[in-house]
Every structure is written in C-alpha cells, then in structure tokens.
Design an enzyme around this catalytic site. Structure first.
Site, short mmCIF file in Angstrom:
data_model
loop_
_atom_site.label_atom_id
_atom_site.label_comp_id
_atom_site.label_asym_id
_atom_site.label_seq_id
_atom_site.Cartn_x
_atom_site.Cartn_y
_atom_site.Cartn_z
N ALA A 68 0.81 -1.33 -0.24
CA ALA A 68 0.23 -0.19 -0.47
C ALA A 68 0.95 1.04 -0.06
O ALA A 68 1.70 1.19 0.26
CB ALA A 68 -1.16 -0.19 1.46
N GLY A 107 -0.63 -5.53 -0.27
CA GLY A 107 -0.72 -5.64 -0.72
C GLY A 107 -0.64 -5.93 -2.11
O GLY A 107 -2.26 -6.77 -3.27
N GLU A 110 -1.50 -9.58 -2.05
CA GLU A 110 -3.03 -10.14 -2.14
C GLU A 110 -3.31 -10.30 -3.39
O GLU A 110 -4.76 -10.58 -3.01
CB GLU A 110 -3.18 -8.95 -0.87
CG GLU A 110 -3.16 -8.94 0.69
CD GLU A 110 -4.03 -8.09 1.71
OE1 GLU A 110 -4.58 -8.42 2.63
OE2 GLU A 110 -3.70 -6.92 1.72
N GLU A 130 2.63 -6.62 6.84
CA GLU A 130 1.85 -5.73 7.48
C GLU A 130 2.05 -5.87 9.05
O GLU A 130 2.10 -4.85 10.32
CB GLU A 130 0.16 -5.87 7.31
CG GLU A 130 -0.16 -5.50 6.00
CD GLU A 130 0.30 -6.55 5.25
OE1 GLU A 130 0.05 -6.61 4.22
OE2 GLU A 130 0.96 -7.84 5.47
#
Length: 660
Positions: A68, A107, A110, A130
């Site tokens: 991110a 991300g 993901e 994270e």
C-alpha cells in the site's frame, strides 16, 4: 495489439485475446488510488469485450506490487477500496492471472491471492509484512492465504511478516508455476488453459483441516516473538477465523481489525520507524558526492568483531584481506571466518557453493603489506588509543594514498586517531555492532577532517553490506553508547534508591525490550565497563553522582555470565535472582544513608525513557546528529529498543505511546 490507458499508473495491451494489464507506479508500484481505479477500469474494459478471454496483471520494473501507499494511511480513504477491487477480481467471470515479475508484498501479495492463477518469475518473492507496521493484511490476505496453503504456512507468513522466495511459494502451493522463459507469455497461456472452465477462487476453497496441537504449536512460536506487540496476536486470531468462519464474515472481521490497528499507537510508531529509515538515507552535504570505487576490503584484527565484519564484506561480494599479528593468529582468523560461513550452511542460509565462493575471495595474512591493494581498510583491534594510533601510522606506509582508513572504535576519539596519520582526511569511523555479520546497525562517524567522498563511500559500503548506516559526529560513545550509558546510569540510580535489578529488567522487558539492561550487562561482561570506569576515575567530576555497586560486583569476581555470577547468578546457565547481590545493594544503600523506596513498573519505564530522550536531546543540541529519528533507529537496531514503541525520541514526543 491495442494500447490502452486505464489511469496514470495502469495501462493495458490486448494480444491474442488476453488483456495484459501493467501497473507502473514507481518506485514500488504501490496500490495508491490511481492503481486501484486503474484496475477497476481494466476489469470494466475486459468485461465489455467479448474478444477478451481473460486478463494478465503484471508490474513494471523489478517489483510486482510493493504494498500500500503508506502516505495514504493518515488521509481519508477514497473509493475504490482495495478489498472491493480484489473481491471483484476474484469474482470476475473471466480468468485473471498474476504474472509476478518481482516482489509481491502486502497488497501485492493479496492481489496475487485474489487472482485465479499465479505465475512467478524465478526472482519473485511473496510476503505479507503488515505486522512489521503494527497492522494485519486488510485486503483478504488473512482469509485467502490459509485456504490456499493451510494454517501453518499462512500463519508463518502473516504472523512474522517474512517473505517467501518463488521456490518456497511454489512448494507450499501459493503459486501455480515458476516461469522458465517469458513470464507474461506463460501467464497468458495459463489464461488460455483456464478460459471456459471453472475458475479456482481462493476465497471459495475449503479450509484444510488442522489439529488443535498443530494450531497451538505454531501459535506459540508466533506469540513468543511478539514481545508485547499486538499485531501478531491479531493476525493469529484472523488466520484461525479463516478455518471456521464463512469467507465474507472473515473478510469483514479482517477489515475492521485492519482499520482499528491502522490508527493504533503501535502502527503510528512503526510508521515513524519506516519513514525514519527513508530519511536516514539522505545526508546533508552528500547530494553531489560520488563514492569511491571499492572492491577490496582489508580488516585488521580477525577476532569476534573483525571476523564478523569480514563475513559481512564477503557476503556483499567484496574481496577481503584479513590481517593478524602472526601466522598462528592468521590461521585462527581464517578458521573463525570460515566457521561463521559453515554455520550459515548448516542453518540453510547459505549453500556450500556460496560458502566456497566467499572463501575464494578471502585471504588472511600475518603482514600489513598484504593490504597494499586494499581500497578500504577497517581496523578491529583492541580498543586502546595507543594500539589504534600506532596501527594507523603503520598503515600510512603500506596502503595506497587513495585508500580509506576506518576505525571501529566504540569509545575512543576517532579525530585523535585520524590526527596520528599523514592523511586524516581519508579517515572515517565505522562502528559495527557485534556480531557484525548479524547486527544491522553501523554508525558512520564523520570526523573533523573526513572528506565528503570518503563519508559517501563509507555510507555506500554500509548499504552494500545490507546494513543500516547512521551518520553521526564525534563524541565519546557516538549516538548509541552515549544514550545507552545514560540508560544504564539511570537504572543504577534507581537500584541505589530502592529498585532491584530484576525489577528494572522485568519492567523493560514488559515494555518490549528482548532483554533487560542488567541481563544485557551480564551477557556482555561487566569487566569491560569496569576497566573503562577505572581509566576515567581521575577525570571524573567529584561532585557528580556515582553508583559503586557495579564496581563492588567486579571486585568480588562477578563478571557476568562468563563467570557464572554478575547482577544475576547463572546455575546451569539459567538466569536467577541472587540474594548475595541483593545483600550487596542493601549494604551500599546503608553506607550512603539512602532510605530505599519501591518503584512501580510504570515509574521505572518512564524514568528510563526520559533519561534516554534527555541524552538524545543533548546529542541534537551538540550537533552530533541532526535528526531525532536517527537516534531512534540506533537504539532500535543496536540496543533492542522495541520498534513498535518508535524509539526513545518518538516516545518522548508522544507520551501516550509509553509505557502503557
């Protein structure tokens, strides 16, 4: 082939019925608003074209998607939101394949999990880091990954934040294949093979059964390393939820947890550390400096510190020349260095071929003349002024005029060492932390006459070693040891006033330190600091407060773990509270007429944090360092200050972050 533009950072081309979508958002292709909107537009485009059989998503450059955009964390979020984009990819009627060209982190990982297929370049890697920012994955990672690879592998990745290489990702079932030639072409072929068939959606997979014993074993391993950090425990809870909750319920729980943690003290502290590391790369005055070409590194002294420095340099691809005082010493030095590499092979961090390549780049000699071709020479000899200045004078007659000389001193004045040479402008400090092949921190000391390109070379060298180089000026103990000395001094004051060593250590360990101060001193050995105190006795301010308890321990032979007794006793190697130490402390208090009082853990932590921050303020006011965040990085990476507390300077500015 049609060229399409979906946003400023996302483009596409249609070839043979496959829409190849490229994310180009340098430097790491972060999933910023433009990327999210671009992916949504690409899905719209593919849905509207009957001729498009499916989609391949890849990244420009060497990164697939690096996570991110952290700068957006403190802003009001804007649609489309990442979980919604990824859910739409997963539910898309046409096959979507991730062509993972490099690092797929956060991300990015993901995104790959939301696709129906995953093809990776050999150099690709996958990670959900994270927890290192005080958070959990927030776009489906905790729910899709366990369904795809199982509980244990998923928790290992999510709970530790460690990345997996492509080969490991293939072995656990995270990816479908590793490309052998053209990554996008092989991903497009997978789209063709999937088209028209039933798509494999990670969120729809049934969770693989796992026993309670296996859950407990993996969970205990993760929680043992958390040290008060909440994100790993939350990650564990969410991965467990993936084994029992419906997918949509799990996604909702993950998202609410992510949003809650994103605004936490812990996450704020870890974001501070993240940006502090970025800031540390920028050193005022070096913007136009060009580092000197460095290929051969000399290391004088191959004891514990020197051998670790040598291994670090070998790992970074340098030619290394070690020097000892005798043939016997050189043989022992070579054995120490090769022994460290052998341990790396035994642990799986290095293969035998890699070890042999490193040893082929190593020479350990018994004569300084072996350093005549070295570009950089680092001394790692005994921390004595006469020894070091004598060595540097001799090096003046050996090394090339353009070779850089670096001192690894911990407490001595590098300006005085430099002044003993004919070319003080080529002298710089490189203060490594032991073991140097493991510890990430190196303090780069900018001496009074250090040339700009010499300092730039030292920084570039540290970065190539994979270290975190922090620049500082000349002062006794530099940044780290000065702050640590203030920490130790204040802890000893509290012991004299009524706290006991184990109470201080327990409070700091509960705060998040891996080991309390007095336990650290025992591990390092009390006699080293004792010898330094005795050397300084004649110059010590007679009016300054001085605690003699540590001296009394050394006088009776209590030197720490190595002697079996220090601040603690060590029967069978186990650290235990020693009544003899308590009695000695009580005796010293009585001798000074001190009436002891009790301390709460909160009082202990607050007082020690203030001592560290006050010393940091002094370093800033003296110009030894220009950034408070650099002090935080030194204490985190060199002295075990818990990263999720942000460092002593951050904690001082944000009193709500500590100690609760």
């Amino acid at each position: 082939m049609d060229d399409l533009r979906f946003s400023e950072t996302v483009s596409g081309k249609i070839a043979d019925g496959v829409l190849v979508v490229t994310i180009d958002n340098p430097p790491v292709n972060a999933t910023s608003l433009g990327v999210r909107a671009g992916l949504s537009a690409a899905l719209d485009n593919a849905a509207a074209r009957d001729a498009v059989r499916g989609i391949v998503i890849t990244g420009a450059g060497k990164v697939f998607v690096g996570g991110a955009d952290i700068k957006e964390f403190d802003k009001h979020p804007e649609a489309p939101f990442l979980p919604d984009v990824y859910l739409r990819i997963e539910q898309f009627s046409k096959p979507v394949v991730a062509a993972v060209n490099g690092a797929a982190l956060g991300g990015g990982c993901e995104l790959a999990l939301a696709c129906h297929g995953r093809v990776a370049a050999p150099a690709a890697s996958f990670g959900l880091p994270e927890v290192k920012l005080g958070m959990v994955p927030g776009a489906g990672g905790t729910q899709r990954l366990p369904r795809l690879v199982g509980f244990a592998a998923a928790l290992e990745m999510i709970g530790t934040g460690r990345a997996q290489k492509a080969s490991a990702a293939l072995s656990i079932g995270l990816i479908d294949l590793i490309a052998t030639a053209d990554l996008v072409a092989e991903a497009s072929a997978l789209v063709g093979a999937m088209a028209g068939g039933e798509l494999r959606r990670s969120g729809a997979l049934a969770a693989k059964p796992v026993s309670d014993a296996d859950i407990d074993a993996v969970s205990a391993k993760i929680l043992a390393k958390a040290r008060g950090q909440s994100a790993p425990a939350e990650a564990l809870r969410l991965v467990k939820a993936a084994m029992t909750l419906p997918f949509t319920d799990g996604l909702a729980e993950e998202r609410s947890t992510f949003l809650r943690l994103r605004g936490s003290k812990e996450a704020a502290a870890l974001r501070h550390v993240f940006f502090a590391e970025r800031a540390a790369r920028k050193v005022e005055g070096l913007e136009k400096a060009t580092p000197r070409d460095t290929r051969c590194v000399g290391v004088v002294g191959t004891g514990l510190m020197g051998s670790g420095i040598a291994v670090s340099a070998l790992n970074a691809g340098y030619q290394v020349i070690g020097v000892e005082q005798s043939e016997e010493g050189a043989a022992k030095g070579y054995a120490r260095i090769s022994g460290i590499l052998d341990k790396a092979v035994q642990s799986g961090r290095l293969d035998p071929t890699g070890r042999d390549e490193r040893l082929n780049h190593l020479i350990v000699a018994s004569d300084l003349s072996a350093l005549r071709d070295a570009d950089l020479v680092i001394e790692a000899v005994f921390d004595d002024s006469d020894v070091k200045t004598g060595l540097f004078r001799r090096l003046d007659d050996v090394v090339r005029a353009d070779a850089i000389l670096a001192t690894n001193t911990s407490y001595l004045d590098p300006d005085a060492i430099a002044a003993a040479t004919r070319h003080p402008e080529r002298v710089v400090g490189l203060h490594f932390f032991s073991p140097a092949n493991i510890m990430r921190l190196v303090e780069v000391v900018n001496c009074a006459r250090t040339e700009t390109d010499v300092l730039a070379t030292a920084l570039a060298f540290g970065k190539r070693l994979g270290k975190l180089p922090i620049v500082c000026g000349v002062t006794e103990g530099f940044i780290g040891n000065r702050v640590f000395s203030a920490y130790r001094r204040e802890a000893e004051f509290m012991v004299e006033e009524g706290a006991l060593p184990h109470e201080v250590d327990q409070a700091m360990e509960a705060f998040g330190f891996p080991m309390g101060l007095f336990a650290v001193c025992d591990m390092a050995g009390l006699e080293i600091a004792w010898a330094r105190r005795k050397r300084q006795a004649s110059t010590r301010d007679p009016n300054a407060r001085y605690v003699e308890i540590a001296d009394r321990l050394c006088e009776v032979g209590r030197f720490g773990q190595k002697s079996g007794h220090g601040w603690y006793a060590y029967p069978e190697g186990r650290r235990t509270v020693d009544p003899e130490v308590t009695a000695l402390i009580v005796e010293e208090r009585a001798r000074k007429g001190i009436e002891p009082r009790s301390f709460t853990a909160t009082e202990i932590v607050k007082r020690l944090l203030k001592a560290m921050a006050d010393e940091g303020d002094a370093l800033l006011s003296e110009g030894i360092t220009t950034r408070a965040s650099d002090i935080d990085l030194v204490m985190i990476n060199g002295y075990g200050f818990p990263a999720h507390r942000g460092g002593p300077m951050f904690a001082a500015d944000r009193p709500d972050t500590a100690p609760g």
